[in-house]
Design a protein around this motif. Structure first.
Motif, PDB file in Angstrom:
ATOM      1  N   VAL A 123      34.568  46.738 138.250  1.00 11.26           N
ATOM      2  CA  VAL A 123      35.996  47.097 138.277  1.00 11.26           C
ATOM      3  C   VAL A 123      36.798  46.126 139.132  1.00 11.26           C
ATOM      4  O   VAL A 123      36.392  45.764 140.240  1.00 11.26           O
ATOM      5  CB  VAL A 123      36.159  48.537 138.804  1.00 11.26           C
ATOM      6  CG1 VAL A 123      37.626  48.881 139.002  1.00 11.26           C
ATOM      7  CG2 VAL A 123      35.504  49.525 137.848  1.00 11.26           C
ATOM      8  N   THR A 124      37.939  45.719 138.616  1.00  9.29           N
ATOM      9  CA  THR A 124      38.889  44.887 139.352  1.00  9.29           C
ATOM     10  C   THR A 124      40.302  45.418 139.104  1.00  9.29           C
ATOM     11  O   THR A 124      40.544  46.118 138.113  1.00  9.29           O
ATOM     12  CB  THR A 124      38.824  43.415 138.901  1.00  9.29           C
ATOM     13  OG1 THR A 124      39.066  43.342 137.487  1.00  9.29           O
ATOM     14  CG2 THR A 124      37.463  42.802 139.212  1.00  9.29           C
ATOM     15  N   PRO A 125      41.264  45.106 139.982  1.00  9.49           N
ATOM     16  CA  PRO A 125      42.652  45.539 139.745  1.00  9.49           C
ATOM     17  C   PRO A 125      43.258  44.852 138.525  1.00  9.49           C
ATOM     18  O   PRO A 125      42.927  43.701 138.220  1.00  9.49           O
ATOM     19  CB  PRO A 125      43.376  45.106 141.021  1.00  9.49           C
ATOM     20  CG  PRO A 125      42.300  44.937 142.051  1.00  9.49           C
ATOM     21  CD  PRO A 125      41.102  44.463 141.300  1.00  9.49           C
ATOM     22  N   ILE A 126      44.134  45.552 137.834  1.00 12.42           N
ATOM     23  CA  ILE A 126      44.902  44.925 136.762  1.00 12.42           C
ATOM     24  C   ILE A 126      45.853  43.898 137.360  1.00 12.42           C
ATOM     25  O   ILE A 126      45.964  42.770 136.888  1.00 12.42           O
ATOM     26  CB  ILE A 126      45.697  45.987 135.975  1.00 12.42           C
ATOM     27  CG1 ILE A 126      44.750  46.933 135.242  1.00 12.42           C
ATOM     28  CG2 ILE A 126      46.653  45.318 134.985  1.00 12.42           C
ATOM     29  CD1 ILE A 126      45.453  48.133 134.617  1.00 12.42           C
ATOM     30  N   VAL A 127      46.551  44.301 138.414  1.00 15.04           N
ATOM     31  CA  VAL A 127      47.461  43.410 139.144  1.00 15.04           C
ATOM     32  C   VAL A 127      47.056  43.425 140.616  1.00 15.04           C
ATOM     33  O   VAL A 127      47.343  44.378 141.334  1.00 15.04           O
ATOM     34  CB  VAL A 127      48.927  43.859 138.993  1.00 15.04           C
ATOM     35  CG1 VAL A 127      49.847  42.956 139.811  1.00 15.04           C
ATOM     36  CG2 VAL A 127      49.344  43.859 137.531  1.00 15.04           C
ATOM     37  N   PRO A 128      46.361  42.390 141.088  1.00 12.29           N
ATOM     38  CA  PRO A 128      45.953  42.353 142.499  1.00 12.29           C
ATOM     39  C   PRO A 128      47.165  42.255 143.417  1.00 12.29           C
ATOM     40  O   PRO A 128      48.188  41.662 143.072  1.00 12.29           O
ATOM     41  CB  PRO A 128      45.107  41.068 142.576  1.00 12.29           C
ATOM     42  CG  PRO A 128      44.728  40.759 141.171  1.00 12.29           C
ATOM     43  CD  PRO A 128      45.856  41.248 140.328  1.00 12.29           C
ATOM     44  N   LEU A 181      45.541  53.253 134.685  1.00 12.32           N
ATOM     45  CA  LEU A 181      46.552  53.274 135.734  1.00 12.32           C
ATOM     46  C   LEU A 181      47.210  54.638 135.713  1.00 12.32           C
ATOM     47  O   LEU A 181      47.817  55.024 134.716  1.00 12.32           O
ATOM     48  CB  LEU A 181      47.583  52.160 135.540  1.00 12.32           C
ATOM     49  CG  LEU A 181      48.527  51.902 136.726  1.00 12.32           C
ATOM     50  CD1 LEU A 181      48.966  50.429 136.761  1.00 12.32           C
ATOM     51  CD2 LEU A 181      49.767  52.797 136.656  1.00 12.32           C
ATOM     52  N   GLY A 182      47.067  55.412 136.790  1.00 12.52           N
ATOM     53  CA  GLY A 182      47.637  56.746 136.856  1.00 12.52           C
ATOM     54  C   GLY A 182      49.152  56.708 136.954  1.00 12.52           C
ATOM     55  O   GLY A 182      49.726  55.826 137.589  1.00 12.52           O
ATOM     56  N   GLY A 183      49.802  57.675 136.310  1.00 15.14           N
ATOM     57  CA  GLY A 183      51.256  57.726 136.347  1.00 15.14           C
ATOM     58  C   GLY A 183      51.881  56.795 135.328  1.00 15.14           C
ATOM     59  O   GLY A 183      51.277  56.442 134.320  1.00 15.14           O
ATOM     60  N   SER A 184      53.104  56.372 135.601  1.00 14.85           N
ATOM     61  CA  SER A 184      53.877  55.569 134.645  1.00 14.85           C
ATOM     62  C   SER A 184      53.412  54.118 134.666  1.00 14.85           C
ATOM     63  O   SER A 184      53.814  53.353 135.537  1.00 14.85           O
ATOM     64  CB  SER A 184      55.368  55.645 134.983  1.00 14.85           C
ATOM     65  OG  SER A 184      55.809  56.976 134.986  1.00 14.85           O
ATOM     66  N   GLY A 185      52.619  53.744 133.668  1.00 16.92           N
ATOM     67  CA  GLY A 185      52.019  52.413 133.696  1.00 16.92           C
ATOM     68  C   GLY A 185      52.359  51.517 132.533  1.00 16.92           C
ATOM     69  O   GLY A 185      51.761  50.449 132.370  1.00 16.92           O
ATOM     70  N   ALA A 186      53.334  51.909 131.715  1.00 17.35           N
ATOM     71  CA  ALA A 186      53.635  51.114 130.522  1.00 17.35           C
ATOM     72  C   ALA A 186      54.179  49.734 130.857  1.00 17.35           C
ATOM     73  O   ALA A 186      54.039  48.793 130.070  1.00 17.35           O
ATOM     74  CB  ALA A 186      54.613  51.860 129.627  1.00 17.35           C
ATOM     75  N   SER A 187      54.785  49.573 132.026  1.00 14.99           N
ATOM     76  CA  SER A 187      55.337  48.263 132.395  1.00 14.99           C
ATOM     77  C   SER A 187      54.233  47.230 132.646  1.00 14.99           C
ATOM     78  O   SER A 187      54.525  46.036 132.774  1.00 14.99           O
ATOM     79  CB  SER A 187      56.212  48.394 133.646  1.00 14.99           C
ATOM     80  OG  SER A 187      55.448  48.838 134.752  1.00 14.99           O
ATOM     81  N   TYR A 188      52.989  47.682 132.695  1.00 16.41           N
ATOM     82  CA  TYR A 188      51.876  46.771 132.954  1.00 16.41           C
ATOM     83  C   TYR A 188      51.151  46.350 131.670  1.00 16.41           C
ATOM     84  O   TYR A 188      50.081  45.745 131.735  1.00 16.41           O
ATOM     85  CB  TYR A 188      50.875  47.417 133.912  1.00 16.41           C
ATOM     86  CG  TYR A 188      51.397  47.592 135.317  1.00 16.41           C
ATOM     87  CD1 TYR A 188      51.250  46.582 136.264  1.00 16.41           C
ATOM     88  CD2 TYR A 188      52.051  48.762 135.699  1.00 16.41           C
ATOM     89  CE1 TYR A 188      51.733  46.733 137.558  1.00 16.41           C
ATOM     90  CE2 TYR A 188      52.541  48.923 136.988  1.00 16.41           C
ATOM     91  CZ  TYR A 188      52.376  47.908 137.913  1.00 16.41           C
ATOM     92  OH  TYR A 188      52.856  48.065 139.188  1.00 16.41           O
ATOM     93  N   ILE A 189      51.700  46.658 130.515  1.00 15.85           N
ATOM     94  CA  ILE A 189      51.025  46.361 129.251  1.00 15.85           C
ATOM     95  C   ILE A 189      50.668  44.882 129.139  1.00 15.85           C
ATOM     96  O   ILE A 189      49.542  44.520 128.776  1.00 15.85           O
ATOM     97  CB  ILE A 189      51.879  46.813 128.049  1.00 15.85           C
ATOM     98  CG1 ILE A 189      51.877  48.348 127.961  1.00 15.85           C
ATOM     99  CG2 ILE A 189      51.362  46.207 126.748  1.00 15.85           C
ATOM    100  CD1 ILE A 189      52.835  48.912 126.936  1.00 15.85           C
ATOM    101  N   SER A 190      51.598  43.994 129.456  1.00 12.22           N
ATOM    102  CA  SER A 190      51.322  42.552 129.345  1.00 12.22           C
ATOM    103  C   SER A 190      50.179  42.137 130.255  1.00 12.22           C
ATOM    104  O   SER A 190      49.311  41.342 129.864  1.00 12.22           O
ATOM    105  CB  SER A 190      52.575  41.747 129.688  1.00 12.22           C
ATOM    106  OG  SER A 190      53.576  41.931 128.712  1.00 12.22           O
ATOM    107  N   ALA A 191      50.147  42.679 131.474  1.00 13.11           N
ATOM    108  CA  ALA A 191      49.066  42.362 132.403  1.00 13.11           C
ATOM    109  C   ALA A 191      47.734  42.896 131.894  1.00 13.11           C
ATOM    110  O   ALA A 191      46.690  42.236 132.044  1.00 13.11           O
ATOM    111  CB  ALA A 191      49.377  42.938 133.782  1.00 13.11           C
ATOM    112  N   VAL A 192      47.758  44.070 131.285  1.00 10.91           N
ATOM    113  CA  VAL A 192      46.526  44.656 130.747  1.00 10.91           C
ATOM    114  C   VAL A 192      45.987  43.808 129.607  1.00 10.91           C
ATOM    115  O   VAL A 192      44.774  43.564 129.512  1.00 10.91           O
ATOM    116  CB  VAL A 192      46.777  46.104 130.278  1.00 10.91           C
ATOM    117  CG1 VAL A 192      45.565  46.645 129.525  1.00 10.91           C
ATOM    118  CG2 VAL A 192      47.088  47.001 131.464  1.00 10.91           C
TER     119      VAL A 192
END
Length: 266
Positions: A123-128, A181-192
């Motif tokens: 496991v690693t962070p999506i956005v460190p 990502l718990g909660g509102s995480g749609a803004s991270y789609i590009s990073a995912v």
């Protein structure tokens, strides 16, 4: 353990300095309880129902994930929820403390707990962000699963009132790499997408964000805000219990704020 010592312990783990500029972490209301022995009610969202629970249980600290106050209030008026929460906090000597975006980033925080629930490996962070921590987690499943099997595990483990996921022609496709990502995480789609994840479990996703995910080859799974963050509150209460506080309980009056018509016969 005194409340001041509990907060010192927590902030050494989840530094409020990591809080985003738009966020409001830390003390929301401190009515003079720092030197009291900690009796803690842990919740996802501080509401009047949770305050009533804290009063009934003789708690002196509500420890919440979501802030009571996001933006500076322009007034306090009787009958308004935030005003009544603040009034009750001072009247009954109950502190309200929030750990939000700082708690999202740390080990055993909101994202880490989701990764553990799905038994993700490597496991690693999506956005460190700092010190190897960060927002979201991405990893590989302990064993290959079909999409249908993975959705079944999410439903079983998180118990959301409903699951929404990207349109796919094949529920039997094999899944190995998952982001959470718990909660509102749609803004991270590009990073995912950049992580190579096949599935992204989060919440609060809009119509066109499902479209974007589909077009970029990512299966988006929305299990709801409550279901994706409540498990981390449970984990936090267990950590507090291990500190041998006078009293700790996970709130039984936390609310999802959503109901689905499928539950009812109209």
């Amino acid at each position: 353990m005194k409340i001041v010592d509990l907060i010192t312990w927590f902030e050494a783990w989840a530094n409020p300095a990591w809080c985003e500029s738009w966020d409001n972490c830390g003390w929301q209301v401190e009515p003079g309880v720092l030197q009291e022995s900690a009796r803690v009610l842990v919740c996802l969202t501080p509401t009047l129902a949770v305050m009533e629970e804290a009063i009934a249980q003789n708690a002196n600290l509500i420890f919440a994930h979501h802030p009571l106050i996001f933006a500076p209030p322009k007034s306090f008026r009787r009958g308004e929820a935030i005003s009544e929460m603040v009034r009750s906090a001072f009247t009954h000597n109950i502190g309200i403390y929030t750990a939000h975006t700082n708690f999202d980033q740390v080990q055993d925080g909101t994202a880490d707990v989701l990764a553990q629930i799905l038994n993700l490996q490597e496991v690693t962070p999506i956005v460190p962000t700092v010190s190897g921590l960060g927002y979201g987690r991405v990893g590989v499943l302990e064993k290959l699963l079909t999409l249908q099997e993975l959705l079944g595990i999410i439903q079983q483990q998180l118990k959301p009132p409903d699951l929404i996921f990207s349109p796919t022609a094949d529920l039997h496709q094999t899944i190995s790499r998952v982001a959470v990502l718990g909660g509102s995480g749609a803004s991270y789609i590009s990073a995912v997408v950049k992580t190579g994840a096949q599935v992204y479990l989060t919440s609060d996703c809009k119509f066109h964000q499902f479209q974007e995910s589909r077009d970029r080859g990512l299966i988006l799974v929305d299990a709801g805000h409550y279901a994706t963050e409540r498990p981390a509150c449970d984990r936090l209460s267990q950590k507090f219990i291990s500190l041998n506080l006078d009293w700790v309980q996970l709130s039984q009056r936390d609310e999802d704020f959503r109901q689905f018509c499928t539950k009812y016969n109209f």
